[in-house]
Design a protein around this motif. Structure first.
Motif, mmCIF file in Angstrom:
data_model
loop_
_atom_site.group_PDB
_atom_site.id
_atom_site.type_symbol
_atom_site.label_atom_id
_atom_site.label_comp_id
_atom_site.label_asym_id
_atom_site.label_seq_id
_atom_site.Cartn_x
_atom_site.Cartn_y
_atom_site.Cartn_z
ATOM 1 N N ASP A 167 0.826 -1.223 0.000
ATOM 2 C CA ASP A 167 0.000 0.000 0.000
ATOM 3 C C ASP A 167 0.854 1.264 0.000
ATOM 4 O O ASP A 167 0.576 2.214 -0.735
ATOM 5 C CB ASP A 167 -0.945 0.000 1.214
ATOM 6 C CG ASP A 167 -1.996 -1.100 1.128
ATOM 7 O OD1 ASP A 167 -2.252 -1.589 0.006
ATOM 8 O OD2 ASP A 167 -2.558 -1.490 2.170
ATOM 9 N N LYS A 168 1.913 1.273 0.822
ATOM 10 C CA LYS A 168 2.753 2.477 0.908
ATOM 11 C C LYS A 168 3.575 2.673 -0.368
ATOM 12 O O LYS A 168 3.750 3.801 -0.826
ATOM 13 C CB LYS A 168 3.669 2.392 2.134
ATOM 14 C CG LYS A 168 2.887 2.582 3.435
ATOM 15 C CD LYS A 168 3.765 2.463 4.666
ATOM 16 C CE LYS A 168 2.980 2.779 5.932
ATOM 17 N NZ LYS A 168 3.738 2.459 7.152
ATOM 18 N N SER A 169 4.085 1.570 -0.936
ATOM 19 C CA SER A 169 4.842 1.681 -2.190
ATOM 20 C C SER A 169 3.924 2.216 -3.288
ATOM 21 O O SER A 169 4.335 3.050 -4.111
ATOM 22 C CB SER A 169 5.417 0.325 -2.617
ATOM 23 O OG SER A 169 6.252 -0.181 -1.609
ATOM 24 N N ALA A 170 2.678 1.728 -3.291
ATOM 25 C CA ALA A 170 1.724 2.170 -4.312
ATOM 26 C C ALA A 170 1.448 3.660 -4.169
ATOM 27 O O ALA A 170 1.393 4.391 -5.165
ATOM 28 C CB ALA A 170 0.425 1.372 -4.186
ATOM 29 N N GLY A 179 -3.242 -0.677 -2.443
ATOM 30 C CA GLY A 179 -2.035 -0.681 -3.250
ATOM 31 C C GLY A 179 -1.633 -2.036 -3.813
ATOM 32 O O GLY A 179 -0.993 -2.091 -4.864
ATOM 33 N N GLY A 180 -1.981 -3.117 -3.112
ATOM 34 C CA GLY A 180 -1.550 -4.449 -3.557
ATOM 35 C C GLY A 180 -1.956 -4.752 -4.992
ATOM 36 O O GLY A 180 -1.099 -5.004 -5.850
ATOM 37 N N PRO A 181 -3.263 -4.699 -5.277
ATOM 38 C CA PRO A 181 -3.696 -4.987 -6.646
ATOM 39 C C PRO A 181 -3.125 -3.983 -7.646
ATOM 40 O O PRO A 181 -2.798 -4.354 -8.781
ATOM 41 C CB PRO A 181 -5.226 -4.875 -6.574
ATOM 42 C CG PRO A 181 -5.570 -5.039 -5.123
ATOM 43 C CD PRO A 181 -4.389 -4.539 -4.344
ATOM 44 N N GLN A 240 7.298 -5.575 -5.780
ATOM 45 C CA GLN A 240 6.522 -6.810 -5.599
ATOM 46 C C GLN A 240 7.451 -8.009 -5.420
ATOM 47 O O GLN A 240 7.251 -8.838 -4.523
ATOM 48 C CB GLN A 240 5.606 -7.034 -6.807
ATOM 49 C CG GLN A 240 4.875 -8.362 -6.763
ATOM 50 C CD GLN A 240 3.886 -8.502 -7.903
ATOM 51 O OE1 GLN A 240 2.703 -8.358 -7.710
ATOM 52 N NE2 GLN A 240 4.383 -8.796 -9.090
ATOM 53 N N ALA A 241 8.496 -8.076 -6.249
ATOM 54 C CA ALA A 241 9.433 -9.206 -6.177
ATOM 55 C C ALA A 241 10.123 -9.240 -4.814
ATOM 56 O O ALA A 241 10.319 -10.312 -4.228
ATOM 57 C CB ALA A 241 10.464 -9.106 -7.302
ATOM 58 N N ALA A 242 10.504 -8.052 -4.299
ATOM 59 C CA ALA A 242 11.203 -7.995 -3.010
ATOM 60 C C ALA A 242 10.302 -8.528 -1.894
ATOM 61 O O ALA A 242 10.723 -9.347 -1.064
ATOM 62 C CB ALA A 242 11.636 -6.559 -2.715
ATOM 63 N N VAL A 269 -3.095 -10.330 0.987
ATOM 64 C CA VAL A 269 -1.940 -10.444 0.091
ATOM 65 C C VAL A 269 -1.866 -11.836 -0.554
ATOM 66 O O VAL A 269 -1.199 -12.032 -1.567
ATOM 67 C CB VAL A 269 -0.633 -10.085 0.850
ATOM 68 C CG1 VAL A 269 0.586 -10.188 -0.033
ATOM 69 C CG2 VAL A 269 -0.722 -8.682 1.441
ATOM 70 N N SER A 270 -2.588 -12.807 0.005
ATOM 71 C CA SER A 270 -2.566 -14.159 -0.590
ATOM 72 C C SER A 270 -3.236 -14.169 -1.964
ATOM 73 O O SER A 270 -3.155 -15.156 -2.691
ATOM 74 C CB SER A 270 -3.210 -15.197 0.337
ATOM 75 O OG SER A 270 -4.588 -14.956 0.493
#
Ligand code: KG4
Ligand code: ZN
Length: 343
Positions: A167-170, A179-181, A240-242, A269-270
């Motif tokens: 969420d924060k990265s987004a 942010g996840g999706p 995402q990879a990290a 997140v699953s």
């Protein structure tokens, strides 16, 4: 036994009907994402008010879909915590009022226990014991699960949760909430590895996580300039990879440490595709059983609450213990999962 489940811990109003004999009969969900989007995150007061608007119409919808009259409901389960206090109170008040009016057992459920047990709702349900990776917006935990309520914490995030890191990265990338999706979508056209982000605690030797440094690394990289859409996609792919690399490595380490052969992933997140693919690879390579909830049950929903409530009530009855009935109630905005009693 027919259990009505009510979930209002955050920004989704979820209602479902679970029957011990026939499984999930109906479920309905209203997401508040569109309402909170313009604020860049959940506004608690708006969330509570919307739960008030949605809960009874959704309950009527679920009963109609299942072809069940309200007075046929045998028990009511609702999310007691953790979550937003005002939002939790809406679900608790409606559940307790319905339970009081119907004179049926009424039970507060731990939201994370709902997530944790949700893979058991699938046709191919895992058996106890298993290792569970619980990855939601507020929690990142690895647990050894020996039965309902028998949870031993193996490791957890010492700061931000994995969902929070998404969420924060987004937000830093100017993407929407949640942010996840959004990161996952942008990452599809990006290449991980072009920018290098840290994999915090990857080699720490314990089963704990730390994600707060990741958002700082993302912010630093953005401050240095991301001129093209491609470079934004590459950074999303690397973020995402990290996160996924650390989640996968620690989950496999937990499996090794416990000697168990089943790994269950649950929480918002699953739903992440890269996480699912990476764990499917590990499963094929190591002969490990990896179980996810059905995609519709990954994020918050009423079905997992109805199901966890039904399992708890069944356990109480089997042990010859009294089941709780409606009465005075409270909610628990903060409620560590380890404080739950075994069923
Ligand atoms: O379990 P959940 O619905 O709510 C909580 O209990 O927190 O989890 C929400 C979290 C959010 O941080 C959201 O960004 C994340 O799950 N999420 C995802 C995906 N879908 C939801 N993260 C990564 N990839 C996704 N596809
Ligand atoms: Zn949740």
């Amino acid at each position: 036994m027919l259990t009505l489940g009510i979930e209002t811990s955050c920004d989704e109003t979820g209602v479902a009907l679970y029957d011990d004999a026939r499984g999930l009969l109906a479920q309905a969900l209203h997401s508040q994402v569109a309402m909170h989007e313009r604020y860049g995150g959940v506004v608690p007061e708006l969330a509570s008010r919307d739960h008030i608007r949605r809960l009874l119409p959704l309950t009527r919808q679920v009963l109609a879909e299942a072809g069940v009259a309200l007075d046929a409901v045998d028990a009511i389960a609702y999310t007691e915590g953790p979550g937003l206090a005002g939002a939790l109170l809406v679900g608790a008040a409606v559940a307790q009022s319905l339970g009081f009016a119907l004179g049926v057992p009424t039970l507060g459920v731990h939201h994370l226990e709902g997530h944790l047990l949700s893979p058991l709702l699938s046709a191919d349900a895992p058996d106890f014991p298993f290792v569970a990776l619980l990855v939601s917006g507020g929690h990142t935990q690895l647990l050894r699960v020996d039965g309902v309520g028998r949870y031993a914490l193996l490791g957890e995030s010492v700061d931000d949760a994995a969902g929070e890191a998404f969420d924060k990265s987004a937000k830093l990338l100017g993407l929407g909430y949640p942010g996840g999706p959004a990161i996952a979508r942008l990452a599809e056209s990006g290449t991980p590895g072009r920018f290098e982000l840290p994999r915090p605690k990857l080699h720490s030797g314990d089963l704990d996580f730390s994600f707060s440094g990741l958002k700082t690394a993302v912010a630093t990289r953005i401050a240095r300039g991301l001129p093209t859409e491609q470079s934004r996609a590459d950074l999303a792919a690397e973020a995402q990879a990290a996160i996924v690399d650390v989640l996968v490595a620690k989950s496999l380490a937990a499996v090794r440490a416990t000697g168990l052969r089943t790994l269950v992933i649950a929480g918002g997140v699953s739903a992440n595709r890269r996480l699912r693919e990476r764990l499917a690879d590990a499963s094929a390579r190591d002969g490990l059983r990896v179980c996810f909830p059905e995609p519709a049950l990954c994020t918050d929903n009423g079905a997992m609450i109805a199901f966890a409530g039904a399992l708890r009530l069944r356990a109480l009855r089997e042990a010859g213990l009294a089941v709780p009935h409606a009465g005075g109630f409270d909610v628990r905005p903060r409620w560590p999962l380890e404080q739950l009693a075994p069923a």
